[in-house]
Design a protein around this motif. Structure first.
Motif, PDB file in Angstrom:
ATOM      1  N   GLU A  53       3.908  11.383  18.058  1.00  0.00           N
ATOM      2  CA  GLU A  53       3.291  12.659  18.436  1.00  0.00           C
ATOM      3  C   GLU A  53       3.922  13.831  17.686  1.00  0.00           C
ATOM      4  N   ALA A  54       5.186  13.696  17.345  1.00  0.00           N
ATOM      5  CA  ALA A  54       5.892  14.780  16.646  1.00  0.00           C
ATOM      6  C   ALA A  54       5.490  14.891  15.186  1.00  0.00           C
ATOM      7  N   GLU A  55       4.805  13.875  14.661  1.00  0.00           N
ATOM      8  CA  GLU A  55       4.367  13.884  13.269  1.00  0.00           C
ATOM      9  C   GLU A  55       2.871  14.197  13.230  1.00  0.00           C
ATOM     10  N   THR A  56       2.539  15.392  12.782  1.00  0.00           N
ATOM     11  CA  THR A  56       1.141  15.835  12.841  1.00  0.00           C
ATOM     12  C   THR A  56       0.217  15.000  11.969  1.00  0.00           C
ATOM     13  N   GLU A  57       0.754  14.322  10.961  1.00  0.00           N
ATOM     14  CA  GLU A  57      -0.085  13.527  10.064  1.00  0.00           C
ATOM     15  C   GLU A  57      -0.238  12.073  10.524  1.00  0.00           C
ATOM     16  N   LEU A  58       0.321  11.748  11.674  1.00  0.00           N
ATOM     17  CA  LEU A  58       0.113  10.416  12.249  1.00  0.00           C
ATOM     18  C   LEU A  58      -0.828  10.540  13.443  1.00  0.00           C
TER      19      LEU A  58
ATOM     20  N   GLN B 145      -4.310   7.117   6.611  1.00  0.00           N
ATOM     21  CA  GLN B 145      -3.573   8.371   6.761  1.00  0.00           C
ATOM     22  C   GLN B 145      -2.086   8.096   6.958  1.00  0.00           C
ATOM     23  N   ALA B 146      -1.782   7.071   7.758  1.00  0.00           N
ATOM     24  CA  ALA B 146      -0.389   6.735   8.032  1.00  0.00           C
ATOM     25  C   ALA B 146       0.322   6.235   6.787  1.00  0.00           C
ATOM     26  N   ILE B 147      -0.374   5.457   5.948  1.00  0.00           N
ATOM     27  CA  ILE B 147       0.301   4.914   4.767  1.00  0.00           C
ATOM     28  C   ILE B 147       0.527   6.002   3.731  1.00  0.00           C
ATOM     29  N   PHE B 148      -0.376   6.979   3.621  1.00  0.00           N
ATOM     30  CA  PHE B 148      -0.132   8.091   2.707  1.00  0.00           C
ATOM     31  C   PHE B 148       1.028   8.953   3.218  1.00  0.00           C
ATOM     32  N   TRP B 149       1.102   9.123   4.531  1.00  0.00           N
ATOM     33  CA  TRP B 149       2.246   9.847   5.118  1.00  0.00           C
ATOM     34  C   TRP B 149       3.539   9.083   4.858  1.00  0.00           C
TER      35      TRP B 149
ATOM     36  N   SER C 143       0.807  -1.213   0.000  1.00  0.00           N
ATOM     37  CA  SER C 143       0.000   0.000   0.000  1.00  0.00           C
ATOM     38  C   SER C 143       0.841   1.265   0.000  1.00  0.00           C
ATOM     39  N   ALA C 144       2.101   1.151   0.392  1.00  0.00           N
ATOM     40  CA  ALA C 144       2.999   2.304   0.292  1.00  0.00           C
ATOM     41  C   ALA C 144       3.308   2.626  -1.163  1.00  0.00           C
ATOM     42  N   LEU C 145       3.092   1.646  -2.043  1.00  0.00           N
ATOM     43  CA  LEU C 145       3.333   1.825  -3.472  1.00  0.00           C
ATOM     44  C   LEU C 145       2.038   2.069  -4.247  1.00  0.00           C
ATOM     45  N   PHE C 146       0.963   1.419  -3.789  1.00  0.00           N
ATOM     46  CA  PHE C 146      -0.324   1.507  -4.480  1.00  0.00           C
ATOM     47  C   PHE C 146      -1.379   1.971  -3.484  1.00  0.00           C
ATOM     48  N   ASP C 147      -2.586   2.204  -3.938  1.00  0.00           N
ATOM     49  CA  ASP C 147      -3.631   2.685  -3.050  1.00  0.00           C
ATOM     50  C   ASP C 147      -4.028   1.600  -2.050  1.00  0.00           C
ATOM     51  N   PRO C 148      -4.158   1.959  -0.768  1.00  0.00           N
ATOM     52  CA  PRO C 148      -4.565   0.973   0.242  1.00  0.00           C
ATOM     53  C   PRO C 148      -6.013   0.562   0.063  1.00  0.00           C
ATOM     54  N   GLU C 149      -6.316  -0.678   0.439  1.00  0.00           N
ATOM     55  CA  GLU C 149      -7.675  -1.181   0.392  1.00  0.00           C
ATOM     56  C   GLU C 149      -8.042  -1.760   1.752  1.00  0.00           C
ATOM     57  N   GLY C 150      -9.193  -1.370   2.256  1.00  0.00           N
ATOM     58  CA  GLY C 150      -9.683  -1.931   3.508  1.00  0.00           C
ATOM     59  C   GLY C 150      -9.026  -1.383   4.760  1.00  0.00           C
ATOM     60  N   PHE C 151      -8.300  -0.275   4.640  1.00  0.00           N
ATOM     61  CA  PHE C 151      -7.642   0.312   5.809  1.00  0.00           C
ATOM     62  C   PHE C 151      -8.624   1.216   6.554  1.00  0.00           C
ATOM     63  N   ASN C 152      -8.490   1.268   7.893  1.00  0.00           N
ATOM     64  CA  ASN C 152      -9.254   2.254   8.638  1.00  0.00           C
ATOM     65  C   ASN C 152      -8.629   3.633   8.424  1.00  0.00           C
ATOM     66  N   ALA C 153      -9.281   4.669   8.926  1.00  0.00           N
ATOM     67  CA  ALA C 153      -8.852   6.039   8.638  1.00  0.00           C
ATOM     68  C   ALA C 153      -7.433   6.315   9.110  1.00  0.00           C
TER      69      ALA C 153
END
Length: 259
Positions: free
Chosen positions: A242-247, A80-84, A66-76
């Motif tokens: 905590e230091a990563e606002t997108e996580l 968000q974490a995989i796009f980050w 999913s880090a390479l392609f769009d995630p499927e079945g992930f919770n929010a």
């Protein structure tokens, strides 16, 4: 006799990975392998990839994919974490390589992820992330021992041993529909009978979910399987999340409870 340390589900948790590798160094192993999900959830995906790239091999996990392609079945939070994570991998695209003959580190990491196999088979031993039927995505949970048809199908695909991860819950599935947790086999489990078929979940380095917050990994010496639990500085990982606002901070706080 080859001794193999089998790690899985590191999930960008470099602090946990370093603690596990320090423990591995005391166990006289011949090699280290990984069953996938090097990235996802955790705050240091690039650094974890750099370490795992030196292992004997690694198979593809669903978060790696999913880090390479769009995630499927992930919770929010996971999505968000995989796009980050993807942005962290891609943001290194302009870095310079210390060696003019080598591509930049970001390219090596992405090439590594792109080249990960879904399965590795060595004689009668299978290594996957999820299951022998769905190597990247299928979950095999402890409660699946109540689903005889599912387990029968899965075991029909196991040559002798299948090492897997994905659920973050360590233990051994047997063909008589038992699930043995690490606490039930504190001295290790004999796997020398080549006619037996077993599925062995090695647990998670970076995000355990069996209510034990310690990292978990396995050592396999061709005769026995040994589960090892390793303490690490959970608060250090939480602070980095905590230091990563997108996580989502929950991804760190859950580590305290092993869930």
């Amino acid at each position: 006799m080859t001794r193999t340390a089998i790690l899985s589900d590191i999930h960008g948790n470099l602090t946990a990975l370093k603690a596990v590798l320090a423990h591995v160094q005391t166990q006289q192993v011949d090699r280290i392998v990984c069953l996938g999900d090097v990235v996802g959830y955790g705050p240091q995906p690039c650094e974890c990839l750099d370490v795992v790239m030196e292992f004997a091999f690694c198979v593809l996990g669903n978060h790696d994919s999913s880090a390479l392609f769009d995630p499927e079945g992930f919770n929010a939070a996971a999505e968000q974490a995989i796009f980050w994570t993807r942005s962290k991998l891609e943001n290194h695209a302009g870095e310079e390589s210390a060696d003019d003959q080598q591509p930049p580190a970001s390219r090596r990491r992405l090439d590594f992820l792109c080249g990960l196999p879904r399965t590795i088979r060595e004689e009668n031993i299978l290594f996957v992330h999820g299951s022998p039927r769905g190597p990247t995505n299928e979950y095999v949970m402890p409660e699946d021992i109540q689903n005889g048809k599912k387990m029968e199908k899965l075991f029909s695909l196991v040559p002798h041993l299948c090492f897997q991860g994905h659920t973050h819950v360590p233990g051994i599935f047997t063909t008589d529909l038992n699930f043995l947790r690490p606490t039930e086999v504190p001295e290790g489990y004999d796997v020398s009978d080549s006619s037996a078929r077993l599925m062995i979940n090695v647990g998670s380095v970076g995000q355990p979910r069996d209510l034990d917050p310690r990292s978990c990994y396995v050592i396999y010496d061709q005769q026995h399987v040994f589960f090892h639990r390793v303490e690490y500085d959970i608060e250090d990982t939480i602070a980095k999340i905590e230091a990563e606002t997108e996580l989502d901070n929950f991804l760190g706080y859950r580590l305290r409870d092993g869930r």
